[in-house]
Design an enzyme around this catalytic site. Structure first.
Site, PDB file in Angstrom:
ATOM      1  N   GLU A  12       0.742  -1.279  -0.163  1.00 46.25           N
ATOM      2  CA  GLU A  12      -0.091   0.072  -0.125  1.00 46.25           C
ATOM      3  C   GLU A  12       0.679   1.217  -0.037  1.00 46.25           C
ATOM      4  OE1 GLU A  12      -3.656   1.864   2.533  1.00 46.25           O
ATOM      5  OE2 GLU A  12      -3.637  -0.206   2.191  1.00 46.25           O
ATOM      6  N   ASP A 111      -3.221  -3.133   3.183  1.00 49.56           N
ATOM      7  CA  ASP A 111      -3.870  -3.192   4.494  1.00 49.56           C
ATOM      8  C   ASP A 111      -4.991  -4.318   4.345  1.00 49.56           C
ATOM      9  OD1 ASP A 111      -2.035  -1.717   5.551  1.00 49.56           O
ATOM     10  OD2 ASP A 111      -3.436   0.328   5.753  1.00 49.56           O
ATOM     11  N   TYR A 315      -2.669  -3.880  13.607  1.00 44.99           N
ATOM     12  CA  TYR A 315      -3.246  -3.062  12.726  1.00 44.99           C
ATOM     13  C   TYR A 315      -4.318  -2.236  13.253  1.00 44.99           C
ATOM     14  CZ  TYR A 315      -5.828  -1.750   8.385  1.00 44.99           C
ATOM     15  OH  TYR A 315      -6.537  -0.953   7.354  1.00 44.99           O
TER      16      TYR A 315
END
Length: 761
Positions: A12, A111, A315
């Protein structure tokens, strides 16, 4: 010899690409037109790790129609470089296209959420010309997690992709069409103003406005409180707490006001065990960070994302309040944390005693609760330290013992009237030793038993008033949006940020809806209430979730939304002129109110802030009948704080960072000046004494041809500026005296004041 297979991993962000490459092997950094990528070999396979920079593609109209045309539903995905400031995206698209030509297999390592799945899929589809790839899924960027994700890849979740595309399309449908509709309504009455409203922002602003109007309409109601001040600074309150009848309150007060003793009639002691707080989901982290450190939800999300990308926490965009079930995974983390100078002792005990963490109710299908995964190896910024510490302590406290609190409630009698006092203390700190941020009140009462007599020092009666409902804060609004099912964990902070940027809401510790925000909502509520109906927004959110889990089709939801919106916009167009008239009427009233500085001292009219091509000034609304006028500086952002000067009662304005009285004759600005002939060093004309908002000063008599000015107490020159050649003068700041350039703010050169210069001063 067989050719070596090449795998392309798409990440990403560049920072994540570097992490993944280094975790998988000895990576060599390369670049294409300044865009970095990494090469390595693993298990006889050549691996290229490259990245996007967030969303590489965005939505635009397929055909450019006339300016402001709506409704528009014919849209397409194009490179995000079409957006202003996103031109750099093209380089990343070209790099991925070039790298994909030699790739035999593809991995998506963005992600693990809706946006990540969409970013990866779009890069794969539009840059690499592929529809399928292996999917690396991980909840932290530790080496172990990355290797596991690479060796055990999943498939692309097309439900997530469809949900992501649908969200972007719906946001475009509603945001662009509704904003154009509002602006066209204003154009219909020959006016112009940029306006915007969105699918979630509209309902969010609507309930904020509802609260704002409640506050504006609130009428305080009086009540009376009777308290007894006892020996040892104890305070007891009448058991009724609030007396709504003044006569009743005064009768009770008159009855007991001279009493000097109270009798203990009841004692209740209770103990409570307080379980550890569950690990953080994103919303709770945002609220706690704001509550304890005043870090906004948006900034908390950004900091947490950075900590994740640096492999320090898991995360962050998660709804879960449960740590991973894998005990080995947790033990590996705890074995790292036990080396930390502060957290180490707690991690050691958790390992030694095999302590289990508590869980909250919330779950997330993709990610566990936010938790630490490593110790910082480089210095963190102050805010990063605060967020990391908050997460670390919350993670470890989840494994800890219950806290125990003791509560003491005492009832006393004063001449037949019952009063109550209470105390509380911590019996066992438990988890509060680690996660100490929630405040525990420690109110110790002296040893008391039934029938004890306590000395009464004084009885008081106080008139109070009920308070209006509290405004939301940037933290409490996140919880309210979640409760109402508006937005997602990843978008809620951004929704509020947009409302603030658009001038609909201001954040001065709490969220206050501006007159502009109120007028927009009142207009929509009157003419087109569907636009701000949170039921419709919530319904769409539920459908997006169903798309994600393949329960309904993306196209069906988009078709239904288009039909719904077309109907709303058709009705809007019918009332376009009426909406424009109503909106402009409200906006004009808002703008006029926003410019009122105070009352005119001469005629009682409104003093209004006026911006003119020849300058800025404050003038009377009754001009030309009243000629009161105050000049203002040409530079500096002006705010109206609605304050008056203590010395002369004239209005105060905030110009730049300074609050100033607009009255040049204010007693606080008067100075004694000797009469002397002074010559302008610039043009040779005479310098004369003038007065302005900042006080008295010398100005050239040849103004406006010559704009030379100098202060009355001219600063002594102590040297020449090495940067621009201007004069160096002694200045005074909040940390004391220093030497600075006289050409400030054009030149910001400063240096410390030398000892001999201090003595001379």
């Amino acid at each position: 010899m067989a050719e070596i297979m090449t795998a392309l991993i798409i990440c990403e962000k560049p920072s994540v690409a570097k992490k993944i490459a280094n975790a998988l092997g000895k990576a060599k950094k390369k670049s294409i037109d300044g865009v970095p990528y990494y090469e390595l070999e693993r298990d006889g396979k050549k691996i290229i790790v490259a990245s996007a920079v967030g969303h590489l593609f965005t939505l635009v109209e397929k055909e450019n129609k006339e300016f402001g045309f709506y409704p528009v539903f014919d849209i397409k995905w194009v490179p995000a470089s079409v957006d202003k400031g996103k031109e750099y995206v093209n380089k990343y698209i070209k790099a991925l296209k070039k790298l994909s030509k030699d790739a035999d297999e593809f991995y998506i390592a963005t992600d693990w959420d809706i946006e990540g799945e969409l970013i990866g899929y779009h890069a794969l589809k539009y840059c690499c010309g592929r529809e399928k790839a292996k999917r690396m899924r991980f909840s932290s960027l530790t080496k172990k997690e990355i290797v596991r994700a690479f060796e055990n890849p999943d498939e692309i979740d097309y439900g997530l992709v469809d949900a992501g595309e649908s969200r972007h399309i719906l946001d475009w449908y509603f945001g662009i069409n509704l904003s154009r509709a509002l602006m066209n309504a204003i154009r219909a009455v020959n006016r112009w103003k940029t306006m915007s409203v969105g699918r979630v922002q509209g309902p969010a602003l609507a309930f904020l406005t509802e609260r704002e109007l409640e506050i504006k309409k609130f009428i305080p109601k009086p009540y009376w409180v009777i308290e007894a001040l006892l020996k040892d600074n104890l305070k007891a309150i009448h058991e009724k707490e609030k007396f709504w009848n003044e006569k009743e309150a005064k009768n009770v007060y008159e009855k007991i006001k001279d009493e000097k003793s109270a009798k203990v009639v009841e004692i209740k002691k209770t103990k409570r065990k307080l379980k550890p707080l569950p690990p953080f989901d994103l919303g709770t982290l945002q609220r706690e960070a704001y509550s304890y450190f005043k870090i906004s939800p948006k900034e908390t999300q950004e900091i947490a994302q950075k900590l994740y990308e640096n492999a320090l926490i898991s995360y962050p965009r998660t709804s879960s309040q449960k740590l991973p079930k894998d005990r080995k995974y947790l033990e590996d983390i705890l074995n790292i944390i036990k080396n930390h100078p502060v957290y180490g002792k707690w991690a050691e005990r958790i390992l030694k005693e095999n302590l289990k963490p508590v869980e909250g109710k919330k779950e997330d299908p993709a990610h566990p609760a936010i938790h630490i995964v490593d110790i910082p190896k480089e210095e963190l910024s102050e805010k990063e330290k605060e967020i990391y510490d908050l997460i670390a302590r919350r993670t470890l406290a989840a494994f800890w013992d219950n806290a125990e609190r003791e509560y003491l409630n005492v009832k006393i009698d004063i001449k037949g009237e019952k009063f109550k006092l209470s105390g509380s203390r911590t019996v066992k700190e438990g988890w509060h030793e680690i996660y100490y941020f929630p405040k525990f009140d420690e109110i110790e009462l002296p040893p008391l038993k039934k029938n004890d007599i306590i000395k009464v020092e004084k009885i008081t009666i106080t008139r109070k008033e009920t308070q209006p409902p509290k405004r939301y804060t940037v933290a409490s609004i996140i919880k309210e949006l979640e409760k109402r099912g508006l937005g997602t964990k990843a978008t809620r902070a951004e929704i509020i940020d947009k409302l603030i940027k658009r001038g609909y809401v201001i954040d001065d510790g709490s969220l206050k809806v501006t007159d502009l925000g109120i007028s927009v909502i009142e207009t929509l509520k009157r003419f087109c209430p569907e636009i701000i109906d949170e039921k419709m927004t919530r319904d769409l959110e539920e459908k997006l979730e169903k798309i994600q889990f393949r329960k309904i089709k993306k196209d069906d939801v988009l078709d239904e939304a288009e039909k719904r919106l077309r109907k709303i916009l058709e009705e809007f167009k019918k009332k376009e002129e009426d909406i424009g008239i109503y909106l402009i009427k409200n906006l004009d009233a808002t703008n006029k109110k926003a410019k009122i500085v105070g009352k005119c001292p001469k005629c009682g009219g409104d003093l209004i802030l006026i911006r003119h091509k020849k300058g800025r000034f404050v003038g009377c609304s009754n001009y030309p009948e009243c000629d009161v006028k105050y000049s203002l500086p040409d530079k500096g952002r002006i705010k109206i704080p609605n304050k008056v000067c203590d010395a002369c009662k004239s209005p105060i304005l905030k110009i730049g960072d300074r609050e100033i009285c607009i009255n040049p004759e204010c007693p606080l600005k008067q100075v004694e000046v000797k009469e002397e002939d002074r010559i302008c060093p610039k043009c040779g004309a005479k310098l004369i004494l003038k007065k302005g908002v900042y006080g008295a000063f010398y100005g050239c008599s040849n103004y406006p041809k010559c704009k030379y000015t100098e202060p009355i107490n001219k600063k002594e020159v102590v040297g020449k500026c090495p940067k621009c050649g201007g004069d160096l003068v002694v200045r005074e700041g909040k940390f004391g005296k220093f030497v600075g350039c006289s050409n400030y703010p054009k030149c910001r050169y400063t240096e410390k004041l030398k000892l001999n210069e201090k003595e001379e001063k």
